[in-house]
Design a protein around this motif. Structure first.
Motif, PDB file in Angstrom:
ATOM      1  N   LEU A 166      -5.177   0.935  -4.281  1.00 23.31           N
ATOM      2  CA  LEU A 166      -4.989   0.165  -5.514  1.00 23.31           C
ATOM      3  C   LEU A 166      -5.874  -1.069  -5.552  1.00 23.31           C
ATOM      4  CD1 LEU A 166      -1.092   0.324  -5.854  1.00 23.31           C
ATOM      5  CD2 LEU A 166      -2.810   1.797  -6.912  1.00 23.31           C
ATOM      6  N   ASN A 167      -6.929  -1.070  -4.687  1.00 29.33           N
ATOM      7  CA  ASN A 167      -7.725  -2.292  -4.656  1.00 29.33           C
ATOM      8  C   ASN A 167      -8.573  -2.492  -5.893  1.00 29.33           C
ATOM      9  OD1 ASN A 167      -9.779  -0.423  -4.242  1.00 29.33           O
ATOM     10  ND2 ASN A 167     -10.101  -0.982  -2.084  1.00 29.33           N
ATOM     11  N   ILE A 168      -8.532  -1.516  -6.811  1.00 29.28           N
ATOM     12  CA  ILE A 168      -9.246  -1.706  -8.076  1.00 29.28           C
ATOM     13  C   ILE A 168      -8.523  -2.720  -8.954  1.00 29.28           C
ATOM     14  CG2 ILE A 168     -10.268   0.616  -8.073  1.00 29.28           C
ATOM     15  CD1 ILE A 168      -8.055   1.477 -10.005  1.00 29.28           C
ATOM     16  N   ILE A 169      -7.244  -3.038  -8.614  1.00 30.18           N
ATOM     17  CA  ILE A 169      -6.509  -4.052  -9.374  1.00 30.18           C
ATOM     18  C   ILE A 169      -7.114  -5.409  -9.079  1.00 30.18           C
ATOM     19  CG2 ILE A 169      -4.281  -5.207  -9.639  1.00 30.18           C
ATOM     20  CD1 ILE A 169      -2.941  -2.583  -9.008  1.00 30.18           C
ATOM     21  N   ILE A 222       1.230  -6.884  -4.409  1.00 32.99           N
ATOM     22  CA  ILE A 222       1.395  -6.381  -5.772  1.00 32.99           C
ATOM     23  C   ILE A 222       1.917  -4.955  -5.676  1.00 32.99           C
ATOM     24  CG2 ILE A 222       0.240  -5.900  -7.955  1.00 32.99           C
ATOM     25  CD1 ILE A 222      -1.951  -7.909  -6.992  1.00 32.99           C
ATOM     26  N   THR A 223       3.044  -4.676  -6.277  1.00 34.39           N
ATOM     27  CA  THR A 223       3.635  -3.347  -6.255  1.00 34.39           C
ATOM     28  C   THR A 223       3.671  -2.793  -7.672  1.00 34.39           C
ATOM     29  OG1 THR A 223       5.014  -3.917  -4.349  1.00 34.39           O
ATOM     30  CG2 THR A 223       5.676  -1.999  -5.639  1.00 34.39           C
ATOM     31  N   THR A 224       3.084  -1.607  -7.840  1.00 29.91           N
ATOM     32  CA  THR A 224       3.110  -0.912  -9.122  1.00 29.91           C
ATOM     33  C   THR A 224       3.853   0.392  -8.935  1.00 29.91           C
ATOM     34  OG1 THR A 224       1.086   0.359  -8.793  1.00 29.91           O
ATOM     35  CG2 THR A 224       0.839  -1.921  -9.596  1.00 29.91           C
ATOM     36  N   SER A 257      -4.394  -7.621 -13.393  1.00 32.32           N
ATOM     37  CA  SER A 257      -4.985  -6.760 -14.426  1.00 32.32           C
ATOM     38  C   SER A 257      -4.203  -5.484 -14.677  1.00 32.32           C
ATOM     39  CB  SER A 257      -6.427  -6.412 -14.023  1.00 32.32           C
ATOM     40  OG  SER A 257      -6.430  -5.665 -12.801  1.00 32.32           O
ATOM     41  N   SER A 258      -3.042  -5.325 -14.111  1.00 29.41           N
ATOM     42  CA  SER A 258      -2.267  -4.099 -14.280  1.00 29.41           C
ATOM     43  C   SER A 258      -0.795  -4.446 -14.464  1.00 29.41           C
ATOM     44  CB  SER A 258      -2.456  -3.182 -13.069  1.00 29.41           C
ATOM     45  OG  SER A 258      -1.589  -2.056 -13.142  1.00 29.41           O
ATOM     46  N   GLU A 259      -0.059  -3.535 -15.063  1.00 32.11           N
ATOM     47  CA  GLU A 259       1.382  -3.688 -15.126  1.00 32.11           C
ATOM     48  C   GLU A 259       1.960  -3.594 -13.711  1.00 32.11           C
ATOM     49  OE1 GLU A 259       3.235  -4.471 -17.780  1.00 32.11           O
ATOM     50  OE2 GLU A 259       1.334  -4.628 -18.877  1.00 32.11           O
ATOM     51  N   VAL A 260       2.987  -4.381 -13.413  1.00 29.15           N
ATOM     52  CA  VAL A 260       3.535  -4.430 -12.062  1.00 29.15           C
ATOM     53  C   VAL A 260       5.033  -4.164 -12.093  1.00 29.15           C
ATOM     54  CG1 VAL A 260       1.776  -6.087 -11.351  1.00 29.15           C
ATOM     55  CG2 VAL A 260       4.016  -6.909 -12.126  1.00 29.15           C
ATOM     56  N   GLU A 261       5.541  -3.703 -10.949  1.00 28.72           N
ATOM     57  CA  GLU A 261       6.993  -3.627 -10.766  1.00 28.72           C
ATOM     58  C   GLU A 261       7.517  -4.932 -10.199  1.00 28.72           C
ATOM     59  OE1 GLU A 261       8.043  -0.214  -8.487  1.00 28.72           O
ATOM     60  OE2 GLU A 261       7.784   1.155 -10.185  1.00 28.72           O
ATOM     61  N   HIS A 262       6.815  -5.486  -9.230  1.00 30.48           N
ATOM     62  CA  HIS A 262       7.129  -6.813  -8.742  1.00 30.48           C
ATOM     63  C   HIS A 262       5.964  -7.358  -7.928  1.00 30.48           C
ATOM     64  CE1 HIS A 262       8.763  -4.180  -5.511  1.00 30.48           C
ATOM     65  NE2 HIS A 262       8.212  -5.098  -4.704  1.00 30.48           N
ATOM     66  N   VAL A 263       5.972  -8.701  -7.808  1.00 31.90           N
ATOM     67  CA  VAL A 263       4.921  -9.410  -7.094  1.00 31.90           C
ATOM     68  C   VAL A 263       5.579 -10.376  -6.124  1.00 31.90           C
ATOM     69  CG1 VAL A 263       2.955 -10.988  -7.302  1.00 31.90           C
ATOM     70  CG2 VAL A 263       3.327  -9.220  -9.039  1.00 31.90           C
ATOM     71  N   GLU A 264       5.063 -10.432  -4.877  1.00 26.45           N
ATOM     72  CA  GLU A 264       5.563 -11.370  -3.879  1.00 26.45           C
ATOM     73  C   GLU A 264       4.389 -12.159  -3.327  1.00 26.45           C
ATOM     74  OE1 GLU A 264       7.204  -8.427  -1.321  1.00 26.45           O
ATOM     75  OE2 GLU A 264       9.251  -8.771  -2.002  1.00 26.45           O
ATOM     76  N   GLY A 280       2.134   2.444  -6.083  1.00 18.80           N
ATOM     77  CA  GLY A 280       1.986   1.959  -4.723  1.00 18.80           C
ATOM     78  C   GLY A 280       1.875   0.452  -4.680  1.00 18.80           C
ATOM     79  N   SER A 281       1.338  -0.077  -3.563  1.00 19.72           N
ATOM     80  CA  SER A 281       1.224  -1.522  -3.429  1.00 19.72           C
ATOM     81  C   SER A 281      -0.092  -1.888  -2.785  1.00 19.72           C
ATOM     82  CB  SER A 281       2.389  -2.080  -2.606  1.00 19.72           C
ATOM     83  OG  SER A 281       2.321  -1.597  -1.278  1.00 19.72           O
ATOM     84  N   VAL A 282      -0.512  -3.130  -3.005  1.00 23.00           N
ATOM     85  CA  VAL A 282      -1.738  -3.655  -2.456  1.00 23.00           C
ATOM     86  C   VAL A 282      -1.514  -5.111  -2.117  1.00 23.00           C
ATOM     87  CG1 VAL A 282      -2.698  -4.320  -4.703  1.00 23.00           C
ATOM     88  CG2 VAL A 282      -4.247  -3.867  -2.770  1.00 23.00           C
ATOM     89  N   VAL A 283      -2.201  -5.614  -1.076  1.00 23.83           N
ATOM     90  CA  VAL A 283      -2.116  -7.020  -0.692  1.00 23.83           C
ATOM     91  C   VAL A 283      -3.468  -7.657  -0.926  1.00 23.83           C
ATOM     92  CG1 VAL A 283      -1.682  -8.635   1.188  1.00 23.83           C
ATOM     93  CG2 VAL A 283      -0.357  -6.532   1.024  1.00 23.83           C
ATOM     94  N   LYS A 284      -3.448  -8.814  -1.617  1.00 26.98           N
ATOM     95  CA  LYS A 284      -4.671  -9.549  -1.912  1.00 26.98           C
ATOM     96  C   LYS A 284      -4.528 -10.981  -1.474  1.00 26.98           C
ATOM     97  CE  LYS A 284      -6.199  -6.681  -5.809  1.00 26.98           C
ATOM     98  NZ  LYS A 284      -7.510  -6.372  -5.229  1.00 26.98           N
ATOM     99  N   ARG A 285      -5.646 -11.603  -1.173  1.00 26.63           N
ATOM    100  CA  ARG A 285      -5.667 -13.001  -0.782  1.00 26.63           C
ATOM    101  C   ARG A 285      -5.867 -13.866  -2.026  1.00 26.63           C
ATOM    102  NH1 ARG A 285      -9.266 -12.803   2.768  1.00 26.63           N
ATOM    103  NH2 ARG A 285      -8.042 -12.895   4.681  1.00 26.63           N
ATOM    104  N   LEU A 286      -5.085 -14.966  -2.115  1.00 21.21           N
ATOM    105  CA  LEU A 286      -5.159 -15.881  -3.253  1.00 21.21           C
ATOM    106  C   LEU A 286      -5.374 -17.297  -2.717  1.00 21.21           C
ATOM    107  CD1 LEU A 286      -4.794 -16.682  -6.279  1.00 21.21           C
ATOM    108  CD2 LEU A 286      -2.356 -16.865  -5.804  1.00 21.21           C
TER     109      LEU A 286
END
Length: 463
Positions: free
Chosen positions: A394-397, A449-451, A411-418, A454-460
């Motif tokens: 899902l790293n295209i998000i 980011i969980t959609t 950039s995508s609809e999400v189920e939840h974000v932590e 699936g889920s992906v982890v990004k650095r902010l």
């Protein structure tokens, strides 16, 4: 002959050193009234409280909450409201005072204070006596004083010089004992009390009228006072105190059948007592002014354990990092509360700084308060260090702006974000794909980011 003389002497001493009158107002047998008892069930009444003698009338709802009276007492309010003529006169006649030369009067008086006061200049309570029908003499009187509106809205004070103006001790809702000397000697005595109260909330209460003969000498013996036994109770749930009820102390005396008992220290019965030991003290005073005290203790025990809000902790780390266990209570991650203690002893297993890898670690938190009450709970520390940043299908998000100072959008609809700190602690959760990070300190964060796929982890980076 000597025996007969001794017996006569004892009888004579008993006569002259006895009690002439002991009016407890537990019934109406010993006195007469100019108007019969009555009650309209509300705020117009005249009768005996506690024993509830209102000549067949209902117990008045307007009866004041007097304190300090023992048993029944004579009371009234707005005496002419039901058509009766004031003043009311209460009389005791034909009291035998033969041989008495040192008479005294004791009585308890009260008038309940309402803010402002209700006593007017025309209101009064007067007690007088006469010996052998020789005319009534002043004994004690209470007149209006402290008016806040002309000659109205005042208090009852003792009229010390009988000039029609209250200038002495103020009457309150608590019974106060007054002692007065009676001048003169004779064979019989008449005692009368005259009361004039003609408006709503103008009230009075009296009790324990006594005439004593002190010819035999001055009474120097204090009352015998008995307090309740020491008490021990548990705290009320959730509170650092307990509501305690107890009986008043009881008193007996060699010459006064009704010594005045008052509480001088500690909360009153029915009030809250704090955790710990509290002393309650009573005092008893007889008509001669002799007093004694007694005390007992009320112990309130804190038996309530602390409460711990144990919740599983989920931590995400990148690049298979290890995780140092924090101080869960000290860092405010886990909350501990107690009904009493500000000082709690906290035990954490494993301790702060213990390094753990990925997987599940059980954390135990034990809290003990200053009274020895203990509570323990456990929760799971779940460390996920298997995901690398942006190495996911899902790293295209995308997430922008990054760095950010205010609002971040995914950039995508999400189920939840932590959002996690770099040490793995969750600092924000949301189900929106746009959220504000203004409240977070500057630094580097990990965002999971969980959609629905699936889920992906990004650095902010937050600036």
């Amino acid at each position: 002959m000597k025996y007969i003389f001794t017996l006569l002497l004892v009888m004579a001493v008993t006569l002259v050193n006895g009690q002439i009158l002991n009016e407890t107002f537990d019934d109406s047998a010993g006195f007469t009234t100019s108007s019969p008892f009555f009650s309209d069930g509300g705020f117009d009444y005249f009768g005996l409280a506690i024993v509830n003698d209102y000549n067949g009338g209902d117990i008045p709802s307007g009866l004041k909450e007097y304190t300090g009276f023992d048993g029944g007492f004579l009371t009234g309010m707005d005496l002419d409201a039901e058509g009766e003529a004031i003043p009311f006169v209460v009389t005791w006649t034909g009291l035998d005072i033969s041989g008495a030369t040192d008479l005294s009067f004791t009585g308890q008086f009260a008038e309940f204070f309402d803010d402002p006061g209700d006593i007017d200049a025309a209101d009064y309570i007067r007690v007088e006596y006469q010996i052998d029908g020789g005319g009534y003499q002043n004994l004690i009187a209470f007149e209006g004083a402290d008016f806040t509106s002309g000659s109205s809205n005042g208090n009852f004070r003792e009229d010390t010089n009988f000039d029609g103006e209250g200038d002495g001790t103020i009457l309150t809702g608590a019974a106060q004992a007054f002692v007065k000397a009676i001048a003169g000697t004779g064979n019989t005595m008449d005692l009368r009390m005259t009361i004039s109260l003609d408006s709503g909330d103008e009230d009075f209460a009296v009790d324990s009228f006594m005439i004593n003969d002190g010819t035999g000498g001055t009474d120097t013996i204090p009352p015998t006072l008995t307090c309740p036994a020491n008490m021990s109770m548990d705290n009320d749930a959730g509170l650092c105190e307990a509501v305690i009820t107890f009986n008043n102390a009881t008193a007996t005396d060699n010459s006064d059948p009704n010594p005045v008992v008052t509480q001088t220290e500690g909360p009153m019965s029915g009030e809250a007592f704090p955790v710990g030991v509290t002393t309650v003290t009573f005092m008893a005073t007889d008509q001669s002014g002799n007093s004694s005290t007694c005390s007992f203790t009320v112990t309130v025990n804190d038996v309530e354990s602390p409460s711990i809000d144990c919740q599983d902790q989920n931590i995400i780390l990148e690049n298979s990092q290890m995780y140092a266990v924090p101080n869960y209570v000290g860092d405010g991650i886990i909350s501990v509360t107690d009904n009493c203690s500000d000082s709690l002893t906290i035990l954490q297993i494993p301790t702060q700084g213990t390094v753990v890898g990925g997987g599940v670690t059980e954390i135990i938190i034990r809290a003990t308060d200053s009274n020895g009450n203990m509570f323990e709970c456990s929760f799971n520390l779940n460390v996920d260090n298997t995901l690398n940043v942006e190495e996911n299908t899902l790293n295209i998000i995308s997430m922008y702006p990054n760095p950010a100072t205010d609002r971040v959008t995914i950039s995508s609809e999400v189920e939840h974000v932590e959002i996690y700190t770099i040490t793995g602690r969750v600092v924000l959760k949301t189900k929106q794909n746009s959220f504000n990070v203004r409240s977070l300190p500057s630094g580097i964060y990990l965002v999971r980011i969980t959609t629905e796929t699936g889920s992906v982890v990004k650095r902010l980076i937050i600036e």
